[in-house]
Design an enzyme around this catalytic site. Sequence first.
Site, short mmCIF file in Angstrom:
data_model
loop_
_atom_site.label_atom_id
_atom_site.label_comp_id
_atom_site.label_asym_id
_atom_site.label_seq_id
_atom_site.Cartn_x
_atom_site.Cartn_y
_atom_site.Cartn_z
N GLU A 45 22.41 -71.59 84.20
CA GLU A 45 22.87 -71.16 82.88
C GLU A 45 22.90 -69.64 82.81
OE1 GLU A 45 24.19 -72.95 80.37
OE2 GLU A 45 24.59 -70.89 79.85
N LYS A 84 22.72 -67.49 90.76
CA LYS A 84 21.99 -67.26 89.51
C LYS A 84 20.98 -66.12 89.67
CE LYS A 84 20.17 -67.50 85.55
NZ LYS A 84 20.82 -66.97 84.37
N CYS A 86 13.28 -63.75 81.99
CA CYS A 86 13.93 -64.05 83.27
C CYS A 86 14.13 -62.89 84.24
CB CYS A 86 15.25 -64.75 83.01
SG CYS A 86 14.98 -66.38 82.31
#
Length: 466
Positions: A162, A221, A277
């Site tokens: 995502e 990612k 993150c």
Amino acid sequence: MKINRICCIGAGYVGGPTMSVIAQKNPEIRVDVVDLNEQRIADWNDQDLTKLPIYEPGLDGVVAEARGRNLFFSTEVDDAIEKADMIFISVNTPTKTYGTGKGMAADLKYVELCARQIARVAKDDKIVVEKSTLPVRTAEAIKSILDNTGNGVNFQILSNPEFLAEGTAIDDLLSPDRVLIGGEQSEEGQAAINALASVYGAWVPEDRILTTNLWSSELSKLTANAYLAQRVSSINALSELCEATGADVDEVAKAIGMDSRIGPKFLKASVGFGGSCFQKDILNLVYISKSLGLDAVADYWEQVIIMNNHQRARFAKKIITTLYNTVSGKKITFLGWAFKKDTNDSRESAAIYVADMLMDERAEIAVYDPKVSSRQMLEDLNYLNTRSESENEELMDTHNEPYGATDGAHAVAILTEWDEFKDLDWERIYKGMQKPAFVFDGRNIMDSQRMRDIGFIFQGIGKPSE
Ligand SMILES: NC(=O)C1=CN([C@@H]2O[C@H](COP(=O)(O)OP(=O)(O)OC[C@H]3O[C@@H](n4cnc5c(N)ncnc54)[C@H](O)[C@@H]3O)[C@@H](O)[C@H]2O)C=CC1
Ligand SMILES: O=C(O)[C@H]1O[C@H](OP(=O)(O)OP(=O)(O)OC[C@H]2O[C@@H](n3ccc(=O)[nH]c3=O)[C@H](O)[C@@H]2O)[C@H](O)[C@@H](O)[C@@H]1O
């Protein structure tokens, strides 16, 4: 292959908004979002949409449309797994706090638990989608667990990382730059990729749905987050050079950003990046590189984190030195605690670290943030374990409006770029503060001339001091 039921394990910042949009755009698919955290699920089910566990502009409208129609939140994990054709794993993958790789590697225990639970419960073929951010080659481990502990059913593993950013999650989900789907390079793998692509195809143009092999998808990612964080650290490194030379970092950013090869985005100097993150994913990249013996690669990326830590410490130090080298007993007001505007998330926020450093010098910190709760602020500080909970409570005072927070303060520090801070009655704030009244703008949101005209001693990041 037609998908009729989706289950998503993990109703957090990613699982909640992502599944809400998937359900909104695919009314014929039933989407069950499940979580072990009963309070979180109760909040997702609250009729009062202001009580949703996550604050994201536009999320309430999407939930209002789909919830109870084809979107359901519950703690019945087994039941949702059993009935689904496609299962998203969207659980947290924090940095390990113990054992091998402590402080660097991603802790995959929650992901492994999900895989084991799926293996135990599944009685027919399933597509399992990695939505969590994972180290490259995790799909191999998940497949091994599913195949060796399952009931003999077939599993296809997909990687579908995502890319949404908090604060703009709904817009990002509704019009993503790309949707990335990695899968096995076999006929079954391709069928699984197509099934997931058709879920997104309900609203995402085909040319934005990118398919790759599993390892490219997993690694893309980590790479995307590393590149984005690197840009912030690069401009922050230059902000220090600007302060030392009289250049203005916003002018430099504009000048380089107009070069189409560099581009204008992600060039805003700040007190340092935060969020759950960037740091975790770069540390993970560093750990993977080190484990593979690629020390130069590891050192290169680690520098992004080192620079970020330096930027936070530099901001705290600047406050201390400017306030005549002592902040002991002085009230310093933080405007903002969230790691960026338009979110109630404060994970790894620079504010936590700056507060901690100032509290070490016995400063009294008053905080106002429009969305972060005072309980959360205290929890953030307690998590650092620098001092006892009661000492943290003694040194930090939280407010639910800005004027009480700034009244009597020696200095105001802007830690989050909330729009409302620009429109505060700064004359009123000035009157209420101790003199000289200092403002440290950690986000460069204020007009320095206007602030100086009011009477503040004003300092931005990477800006000339007068
Ligand atoms: N926060 C963000 O903006 C983004 C996060 N990611 C990635 O997505 C993943 C999830 O992140 P967040 O949603 O922020 O985490 P989060 O902490 O907000 O949510 C994770 C949820 O999973 C639940 N959970 C954990 N183990 C479980 C289990 N065995 N069964 C059921 N529920 C379980 C937890 O209770 C929690 O509610 C992470 O890997 C993160 O790196 C990716 C893109 C953006
Ligand atoms: O994997 C993730 O969790 C997500 O991480 C980031 O999203 P997020 O952390 O929500 O927010 P960003 O807008 O990227 O900001 C991260 C931090 O960098 C800071 N930042 C960002 C941009 C900038 O120019 N300057 C700057 O200091 C922000 O204030 C914030 O503290 C990425 O942008 C997403 O694509 C990704 O999906």
